[in-house]
Design a protein around this motif. Structure first.
Motif, PDB file in Angstrom:
ATOM      1  N   UNK A  72       0.831  -1.198   0.000  1.00 42.60           N
ATOM      2  CA  UNK A  72       0.000   0.000   0.000  1.00 42.60           C
ATOM      3  C   UNK A  72       0.872   1.256   0.000  1.00 42.60           C
ATOM      4  N   UNK A  73       1.973   1.199   0.739  1.00 46.49           N
ATOM      5  CA  UNK A  73       2.874   2.360   0.786  1.00 46.49           C
ATOM      6  C   UNK A  73       3.479   2.614  -0.581  1.00 46.49           C
ATOM      7  N   UNK A  74       3.838   1.539  -1.251  1.00 47.54           N
ATOM      8  CA  UNK A  74       4.400   1.701  -2.596  1.00 47.54           C
ATOM      9  C   UNK A  74       3.345   2.278  -3.536  1.00 47.54           C
ATOM     10  N   UNK A  75       2.138   1.789  -3.418  1.00 49.86           N
ATOM     11  CA  UNK A  75       1.045   2.328  -4.239  1.00 49.86           C
ATOM     12  C   UNK A  75       0.956   3.845  -4.085  1.00 49.86           C
ATOM     13  N   UNK A  76       0.906   4.275  -2.832  1.00 51.42           N
ATOM     14  CA  UNK A  76       0.712   5.699  -2.582  1.00 51.42           C
ATOM     15  C   UNK A  76       1.912   6.504  -3.060  1.00 51.42           C
ATOM     16  N   UNK A  77       3.082   5.936  -2.901  1.00 52.59           N
ATOM     17  CA  UNK A  77       4.271   6.647  -3.373  1.00 52.59           C
ATOM     18  C   UNK A  77       4.269   6.769  -4.889  1.00 52.59           C
ATOM     19  N   UNK A  78       3.871   5.711  -5.543  1.00 51.14           N
ATOM     20  CA  UNK A  78       3.797   5.758  -7.008  1.00 51.14           C
ATOM     21  C   UNK A  78       2.811   6.826  -7.443  1.00 51.14           C
ATOM     22  N   UNK A  79       1.694   6.880  -6.757  1.00 51.57           N
ATOM     23  CA  UNK A  79       0.684   7.877  -7.121  1.00 51.57           C
ATOM     24  C   UNK A  79       1.244   9.281  -6.916  1.00 51.57           C
ATOM     25  N   UNK A  80       1.919   9.473  -5.810  1.00 51.61           N
ATOM     26  CA  UNK A  80       2.517  10.792  -5.553  1.00 51.61           C
ATOM     27  C   UNK A  80       3.535  11.144  -6.636  1.00 51.61           C
ATOM     28  N   UNK A  81       4.396  10.206  -6.889  1.00 47.14           N
ATOM     29  CA  UNK A  81       5.449  10.472  -7.866  1.00 47.14           C
ATOM     30  C   UNK A  81       4.867  10.691  -9.248  1.00 47.14           C
ATOM     31  N   UNK A  82       3.852   9.933  -9.572  1.00 49.28           N
ATOM     32  CA  UNK A  82       3.239  10.113 -10.884  1.00 49.28           C
ATOM     33  C   UNK A  82       2.590  11.477 -10.993  1.00 49.28           C
ATOM     34  N   UNK A  83       2.030  11.958  -9.902  1.00 52.67           N
ATOM     35  CA  UNK A  83       1.406  13.274  -9.952  1.00 52.67           C
ATOM     36  C   UNK A  83       2.444  14.353 -10.188  1.00 52.67           C
ATOM     37  N   UNK A  84       3.669  14.072  -9.787  1.00 56.79           N
ATOM     38  CA  UNK A  84       4.758  15.024  -9.981  1.00 56.79           C
ATOM     39  C   UNK A  84       5.438  14.863 -11.320  1.00 56.79           C
ATOM     40  N   UNK A  85       5.680  13.643 -11.666  1.00 57.58           N
ATOM     41  CA  UNK A  85       6.577  13.370 -12.786  1.00 57.58           C
ATOM     42  C   UNK A  85       5.854  12.920 -14.046  1.00 57.58           C
ATOM     43  N   UNK A  86       4.594  12.584 -13.917  1.00 52.95           N
ATOM     44  CA  UNK A  86       3.916  12.029 -15.065  1.00 52.95           C
ATOM     45  C   UNK A  86       4.427  10.631 -15.351  1.00 52.95           C
ATOM     46  N   UNK A  87       4.354  10.251 -16.612  1.00 47.51           N
ATOM     47  CA  UNK A  87       4.742   8.888 -16.979  1.00 47.51           C
ATOM     48  C   UNK A  87       6.252   8.720 -17.074  1.00 47.51           C
TER      49      UNK A  87
END
Length: 300
Positions: A72-87
């Motif tokens: 779950x932590x990885x999920x949330x981190x990915x979402x955060x990072x994606x919101x910053x960095x895009x694909x």
DNA sequence: AACACTATCAACCGCTCATCA
DNA sequence: GTGATGAGCGGTTGATAGTGT
């Protein structure tokens, strides 16, 4: 400018790798280290193209890969990072030790997208779907659905909107966007590969996440107290002064509310930061994995 | 059991970037 | 400055496993 093919296609295998091929590649890299992918297949006795060898190693054979489900932590981190960095999967992967860009990309497309849609968040813009629906009210439903795969029936949007209200107060992305400064187009940037906007999509991919991040930097107490992963740190591609990556490096990050200055030079992998492996250093923080890596500066 | 459909993910493809001669 | 080359990235495809009918 033309370029020669990366390999003699007529004499290369394609498709799934066999155990024997895997072992050959592992054995070769164990002895010679990574690098020189173009010449590696011949040297290792593999009938594969260099790109294929590189992909197989990076995405599957590398000894420090963390297999298994995402937490779950990885999920949330990915979402955060994606919101910053895009694909920017490779950048995201650089902050998730043991995970590959390909793995994260697949996981995003198969799980997280759906998860966000279930929360009423548009996976590309990270904004509430109701805002986007309102902004695109004049557009056809077909266009909307096309831009946000997997599509959701329009009839479900109201339900999603309701869920979103409940979620929005906790959601970092929705809570931190500034409606005064961001239009839908501003944020709808990040990079859908299916974009049909004019100009180079790739160029836009490179530029817009940075713009978006600048917004976040000022408004979001973003938290990624993770340095470069062991592999990412070696990349020569992060050196450009203006990349999203380099900008990220300049910002002192906090992780999930815990203030930590992230000195990149003293980077610690995410799992250790999160305390996943408290009893001992995680594999990513251990250097003794039995392999040595190929450093251009020292080996070539 | 057989078939159809869906989900997953490894692998491929085409492109850009960095570097070097 | 220019072109060639190697490396890497992101999007897409296709094989296959899983699930439903």
């Amino acid at each position: 400018m033309g370029r020669s093919p990366c390999c003699e296609k007529a004499h290369t295998n394609k498709g799934a790798w066999t155990k024997e091929e895997d072992q050959r590649l592992i054995d070769y890299i164990r002895v010679h280290g990574e690098g020189c992918w173009r010449s590696l297949p011949k040297a290792a006795g593999l009938l594969r193209c260099g790109k294929s060898c590189r992909l197989r190693w990076i995405n599957y054979l590398r000894p420090d890969l963390k297999r298994g489900n995402f937490t779950e932590e990885e999920d949330e981190l990915i979402i955060k990072l994606h919101s910053l960095l895009g694909n920017k999967w490779s950048l995201i992967a650089g902050r998730l030790p043991g995970r590959t860009d390909n793995e994260i990309k697949n996981y995003w497309n198969t799980h997280i997208k759906r998860k966000l849609i279930g929360r009423g968040i548009d996976p590309q813009t990270h904004r509430p779907i109701n805002e986007i629906a309102a902004a695109t009210a004049t557009a056809s439903h077909l266009d909307f659905r096309k831009s946000s795969p997997p599509s959701i029936p329009v009839a479900e949007i109201s339900l999603i909107n309701q869920r979103n209200k409940e979620y929005a107060c906790n959601d970092f992305s929705t809570a931190t966007l500034n409606p005064k400064t961001e239009s839908v187009e501003d944020v709808n940037c990040t990079s859908s590969g299916t974009t049909t906007e004019e100009g180079s999509p790739r160029l836009q991919q490179r530029q817009k996440p940075i713009q978006q991040q600048e917004l976040f930097e000022s408004e979001l107490n973003l938290e990624l107290s993770v340095g470069l992963g062991p592999f990412q740190a070696e990349s020569t591609r992060v050196s450009s002064a203006n990349t999203a990556e380099s900008k990220l490096q300049k910002v002192p990050y906090q992780l999930f509310g815990t203030v930590q200055s992230a000195m990149v030079a003293q980077a610690v992998c995410l799992c250790c930061h999160l305390g996943y492996e408290r009893k001992e250093l995680c594999r990513n923080c251990q250097k003794s994995n039995g392999f040595f890596r190929y450093y251009k500066t020292s080996d070539s």
